[in-house]
Write an enzyme that holds these catalytic residues in place. Structure first.
Site, PDB file in Angstrom:
ATOM      1  CB  SER A  23      -0.969   0.008   1.191  1.00  0.00           C
ATOM      2  OG  SER A  23      -0.266  -0.141   2.401  1.00  0.00           O
ATOM      3  CG  HIS A 156     -41.778  23.401 -13.911  1.00  0.00           C
ATOM      4  ND1 HIS A 156     -42.069  22.109 -13.529  1.00  0.00           N
ATOM      5  CD2 HIS A 156     -42.489  24.204 -13.074  1.00  0.00           C
ATOM      6  CE1 HIS A 156     -42.931  22.124 -12.525  1.00  0.00           C
ATOM      7  NE2 HIS A 156     -43.185  23.396 -12.214  1.00  0.00           N
ATOM      8  CB  SER A 277     -12.313  25.217 -29.757  1.00  0.00           C
ATOM      9  OG  SER A 277     -12.277  24.423 -30.926  1.00  0.00           O
ATOM     10  CE  LYS A 283     -17.366  26.462 -28.233  1.00  0.00           C
ATOM     11  NZ  LYS A 283     -17.278  25.027 -28.518  1.00  0.00           N
ATOM     12  CD  GLU A 290     -17.817  22.271 -20.478  1.00  0.00           C
ATOM     13  OE1 GLU A 290     -18.050  21.361 -21.281  1.00  0.00           O
ATOM     14  OE2 GLU A 290     -17.112  23.269 -20.759  1.00  0.00           O
TER      15      GLU A 290
HETATM   16  N1  ARG Z   1      -1.519  -1.215   5.013  1.00  0.00           N
HETATM   17  C1  ARG Z   1      -2.462  -1.720   5.932  1.00  0.00           C
HETATM   18  C2  ARG Z   1      -3.821  -1.016   5.737  1.00  0.00           C
HETATM   19  O1  ARG Z   1      -3.823   0.020   5.221  1.00  0.00           O
HETATM   20  C3  ARG Z   1      -2.011  -1.512   7.337  1.00  0.00           C
HETATM   21  C4  ARG Z   1      -2.637  -2.435   8.318  1.00  0.00           C
HETATM   22  C5  ARG Z   1      -2.075  -3.802   8.124  1.00  0.00           C
HETATM   23  N2  ARG Z   1      -2.613  -4.719   9.068  1.00  0.00           N
HETATM   24  C6  ARG Z   1      -2.544  -6.012   8.896  1.00  0.00           C
HETATM   25  N3  ARG Z   1      -3.114  -6.729   9.815  1.00  0.00           N
HETATM   26  N4  ARG Z   1      -2.012  -6.543   7.856  1.00  0.00           N
HETATM   27  O2  ARG Z   1      -4.852  -1.529   6.083  1.00  0.00           O
END
Ligand code: ARG
Length: 467
Positions: A23, A156, A277, A283, A290
């Site tokens: 992550s 409306h 444009s 334009k 938008e």
């Molecule tokens: N990267 C993990 C998350 O965002 C951190 C927590 C990880 N916990 C675990 N039990 N693997 O959820």
């Protein structure tokens, strides 16, 4: 890459699994919150005698130097780390050696990540509210500066009754003020400390959660360790508030798109916030409006992703929950950018009073005032007055004429009871001013509304914590 959980494993992790599980690419932005949380935790461990005082000092010193170096760019996160928590711990180990291993005493990544996200969100929501306060203040300023501009109010999408532009702008002020209230409310519930929950069941160490909460500025503690690590309702609440905010911005954006089209021509947008444009030299496109309208969809998506993510998950932590970050970050970034761009868009907008006024000519939008004149001036039941004026409008349309061309005699040919001043009541300005009821579009009522809006704004601004 060294993991935080190597001991039980003999074989290597599959490369695709590693990447899938990682992550760091998106949770890296939690680095500051992660270090803050760890500093408070280390202080508490030392204070409670769970680690030695010099160990506490080493950890806090190492974390502080790491924070400074990450902020200045002198240090960078190890790209191969599993997540932000492992990355920070690995960097700390390089600085302070094996004592870094004591930081995770009485803590799990489960309560750590929940703490990080809440800390991060509290700051982000304060920043978003400040940005929103600027937009709300601008709407009030613009309302005051344009107090005498009238335009067709619509139901409306047909011309209904003349209203002040200020009234229209203030309508958005109130919508955005309720959004602000929703963010404040969501932030209040995010303001509880999960740390101390451990993996899910609490910890046997004699920790002091109150101390950590005070260090980190949390005003309460999560009261149940399972709830602390398993719920993300605070993130969902934030996204729900963001979705509503985006809906409001999207409606305003749509009006800007319409009002800047030649058929309306009510507003001219500044060059700095429009684009051209590649093929049509004439334009000037309202792309920003938008895009604000378009980006509303992704924030709704973020909310739905989170709602779906948590649905049916058994307690407590499940890895699914790692997926909470990208939608939350996206909703936050998108909402903040859109608020700031809407402010720029409006700040540079030039309204065209003559065009707005011309749109009211011959549009029959003061027909209600004629009926009101009959009802209030001559005591005719409103239903009857409505019928009389309806016939009058039909005849005008048949004859190709407009209300503005009628004389008192014309009116009285339809109904002898029309009072002397009936025609004076049907200018757009008179029509707007007649609506002096609280919350109405009359000049005085609008001034009162501006006063109320300012007092809400001042109260709300005071409630925004400094960045
Ligand atoms: N990267 C993990 C998350 O965002 C951190 C927590 C990880 N916990 C675990 N039990 N693997 O959820």
């Amino acid at each position: 890459m060294a993991t935080l959980w190597g001991g039980r494993f003999e074989g290597e992790t599959d490369a695709l699994v590693w990447a899938f599980n990682q992550s760091l690419p998106f949770d890296r932005r939690l680095w500051r919150a992660d270090i803050r949380g760890s500093i408070a935790h280390a202080r508490m461990l030392a204070r409670q005698g769970i680690i030695a005082p010099e160990e506490g000092e080493a950890l806090v010193g190492g974390l502080q130097s790491l924070e400074a170096d990450l902020a200045s760019g002198a240090a960078t996160l190890p790209e191969e780390a599993e997540d932000i928590h492992s990355a920070i711990e690995a960097m700390l180990r390089e600085r302070v050696g094996t004592v870094a291993g004591k930081l995770h005493t009485a803590r799990s990544r489960n309560d750590q990540v929940a703490t990080d996200v809440r800390l991060w969100l509290k700051d982000e929501s304060a920043a978003l509210r400040e940005e929103l306060a600027r937009l709300r203040a601008l709407l009030v300023e613009m309302a005051e500066a344009n107090i005498d501009l009238v335009l067709p109010g619509r139901t409306h999408h047909q011309h209904a009754q003349p209203i002040r532009l200020a009234h229209h702008l203030l309508a958005y002020f109130w919508m955005l003020s309720r959004d602000d209230g929703r963010f404040a409310d969501a932030a209040r519930r995010a303001d509880a400390l999960p740390l101390g929950a451990g993996a899910l069941a609490g910890t046997p160490f004699p920790i002091d959660r109150e101390f950590v909460a005070a260090e980190l500025g949390f005003s309460s503690l999560c009261e149940n360790s399972l709830d602390a690590v398993a719920d993300r309702d605070f993130a969902i609440e934030f996204c729900a508030a963001a979705a509503l905010l985006m809906q409001h911005l999207s409606r305003l954006a749509e009006e800007i798109v319409l009002w800047s089209a030649p058929e309306f021509g009510f507003v001219e947008l500044a060059d700095a916030v429009t684009t051209g444009s590649s093929i049509m030299p004439q334009k000037k496109n309202p792309d920003v409006a938008e895009l604000i309208r378009g980006k509303t969809g992704r924030v709704y998506g973020d909310l739905f992703t989170l709602l779906t993510l948590l649905k049916g998950l058994v307690l407590a932590y499940n890895k699914d929950m790692q997926e909470d970050k990208e939608p939350l970050f996206d909703a936050c970034d998108t909402a903040r950018t859109c608020v700031s761009l809407m402010t720029r868009l409006l700040a540079g907008a030039k309204f065209r009073p003559d065009v707005m006024r011309a749109a009211l000519r011959g549009d029959f939008s003061t027909a209600t005032d004629l009926a009101d004149a009959l009802a209030s001036g001559a005591g005719v039941p409103f239903r009857e007055a409505h019928e009389v004026v309806g016939r009058l409008v039909r005849e005008c349309l048949l004859q190709g004429t407009i209300l503005e061309n009628l004389t008192l005699d014309d009116l009285r040919r339809h109904d002898a009871r029309f009072p002397e001043n009936a025609l004076a009541a049907i200018t757009p300005e008179a029509s707007a001013d007649a609506r002096g009821s609280r919350g109405g579009t009359g000049r005085e009522a609008i001034f009162e509304q501006i006063v109320r809006a300012r007092s809400v704004l001042e109260g709300a601004a005071a409630a925004v914590p400094p960045p």
